[in-house]
Write an enzyme that holds these catalytic residues in place. Structure first.
Site, PDB file in Angstrom:
ATOM      1  N   ALA A  38       0.744   3.842   1.788  1.00 58.08           N
ATOM      2  CA  ALA A  38       1.086   4.360   3.114  1.00 58.08           C
ATOM      3  C   ALA A  38       1.633   3.277   4.035  1.00 58.08           C
ATOM      4  O   ALA A  38       1.701   3.462   5.237  1.00 58.08           O
ATOM      5  CB  ALA A  38      -0.140   5.005   3.752  1.00 58.08           C
ATOM      6  N   CYS A  39       2.039   2.150   3.457  1.00 62.86           N
ATOM      7  CA  CYS A  39       2.472   1.006   4.253  1.00 62.86           C
ATOM      8  C   CYS A  39       3.997   0.913   4.314  1.00 62.86           C
ATOM      9  O   CYS A  39       4.678   1.085   3.301  1.00 62.86           O
ATOM     10  CB  CYS A  39       1.906  -0.281   3.664  1.00 62.86           C
ATOM     11  SG  CYS A  39       2.243  -1.750   4.655  1.00 62.86           S
ATOM     12  N   THR A  40       4.530   0.628   5.499  1.00 61.89           N
ATOM     13  CA  THR A  40       5.975   0.445   5.659  1.00 61.89           C
ATOM     14  C   THR A  40       6.318  -0.939   6.213  1.00 61.89           C
ATOM     15  O   THR A  40       7.423  -1.162   6.697  1.00 61.89           O
ATOM     16  CB  THR A  40       6.561   1.526   6.597  1.00 61.89           C
ATOM     17  OG1 THR A  40       5.929   1.430   7.883  1.00 61.89           O
ATOM     18  CG2 THR A  40       6.367   2.916   6.024  1.00 61.89           C
ATOM     19  N   GLY A  85       0.817  -1.206   0.000  1.00 62.68           N
ATOM     20  CA  GLY A  85       0.000   0.000   0.000  1.00 62.68           C
ATOM     21  C   GLY A  85       0.852   1.258   0.000  1.00 62.68           C
ATOM     22  O   GLY A  85       2.001   1.262   0.453  1.00 62.68           O
TER      23      GLY A  85
END
Length: 342
Positions: free
Chosen positions: A172-174, A170
């Site tokens: 905004a995914c880390t 995603g």
């Protein structure tokens, strides 16, 4: 020595054009299965996130033949309001500790539920699915997220009616940066789809969509729908906070949106009041320019898909999947594919 299988992202592959017998780009059908029992008219799903889905976007999706999947990060009263308004045209979401609340919302009239955890391939997820199916056998269950065929199969065996595929891809995914775990999204979909063809439980490709071609590749690889977060969050109808900024050089006023992952520090401080001790955030929040109406997003993506179906010589998504011929490409292919106005 260890043997490493090759896993690919959307930018690593392309589709080979096929003989076309479709007279017009307006002819192909975009109908597809969201779950094993529910069909929708477009293969686009807005992510069940607090800065994405709300009433305005839900109304627009329904108008276009889609369906809203509402998020779980709000009060019971707000969720009840969604169910009362949309009834059998909406899904609600839940975590693994919300069984009584979830059953009450399903009995109130929601069509189904998205059981929504970051690492869905777990014993607790499978037990929760089985319990919920026993409590509400006529309701649809979407479960995730997974990124392996075994993960897909275990959730289907437990009773899932659709499975979300995608870990760490995603906007905004880390998760991958923090943990080192995750599978490139194209290959995750492709490998899970080999089982999906036998088990006939749809895959929702969740994450990794940047351009329209990524949607096409996800569908051709075997997904029935694609879930998009940041792309829908940046529209006027999203639930994201909107604000304006003025460019000091041009005095042009821009509308901005705030988008955040549900595992971001920003979200956790806002919703829970603190970060859980011993944990680390696995997402970010960021501001981005508002792109305009979500209707434009739907029109652009659906228009691109119709065009893609003719390049694939296909009258619908299922035929596209049957005829799909993928080739691996280098980074030079991406450069060659973009316009070069210079």
């Amino acid at each position: 020595m260890d043997r490493f299988d090759e896993y690919l992202t959307f930018d690593d592959v392309t589709l080979v054009p096929q003989y076309n017998n479709v007279p017009s780009r307006l002819d192909p059908s975009l109908d597809t299965w969201l779950t094993r029992n529910h069909k929708i008219s477009i293969p686009l799903v807005a992510a069940n996130m607090d800065t994405v889905i709300g009433d305005q976007l839900a109304d627009l999706l329904l108008k276009n033949g889609g369906i809203p999947l509402f998020h779980r990060f709000t009060s019971l009263e707000v969720q009840q309001g969604w169910v009362d308004k949309y009834q059998d045209k909406c899904f609600i979401s839940c975590g693994l500790n919300d069984v009584d609340r979830t059953v009450s919302l399903l009995e109130r009239g929601a069509k189904g539920v998205v059981i929504d955890i970051a690492h869905g391939h777990s014993d607790s997820m499978c037990r929760f699915i089985r319990h919920l199916k026993k409590q509400c056998p006529d309701k649809e269950i979407i479960a995730g997220n997974v990124c392996t065929p075994m993960g897909y199969q275990d959730l289907v065996t437990a009773g899932a009616d659709a499975v979300k595929v995608g870990v760490g891809c995603g906007a905004a995914c880390t998760t991958r940066i923090k943990t080192g775990f995750g599978v490139p999204q194209f290959s995750a979909i492709r490998k899970c789809s080999e089982l999906a063809r036998k088990l006939r439980v749809p895959i929702i490709a969740d994450g990794g969509i940047v351009f329209e071609k990524d949607m096409v590749l996800a569908l051709a690889a075997g997904a029935s729908t694609v879930m998009m977060g940041s792309i829908f969050a940046k529209t006027l109808e999203s639930a994201a906070t909107k604000f304006t900024v003025t460019d000091p050089l041009t005095n042009k006023v821009e509308t901005m949106v705030k988008y955040r992952g549900q595992a971001s520090k920003d979200f956790q401080l806002d919703f829970y009041g603190s970060m859980k001790k011993g944990t680390v955030e696995e997402g970010i929040s960021f501001n981005a320019k508002c792109t305009g109406s979500a209707q434009d997003v739907v029109d652009n993506f659906c228009g691109a898909l119709r065009s893609a179906l003719t390049y694939g010589g296909s009258k619908d998504i299922k035929e596209l999947q049957r005829k799909a011929e993928f080739v691996k490409v280098t980074s030079n292919f991406i450069k060659e594919s973009h316009p070069r106005p210079y």
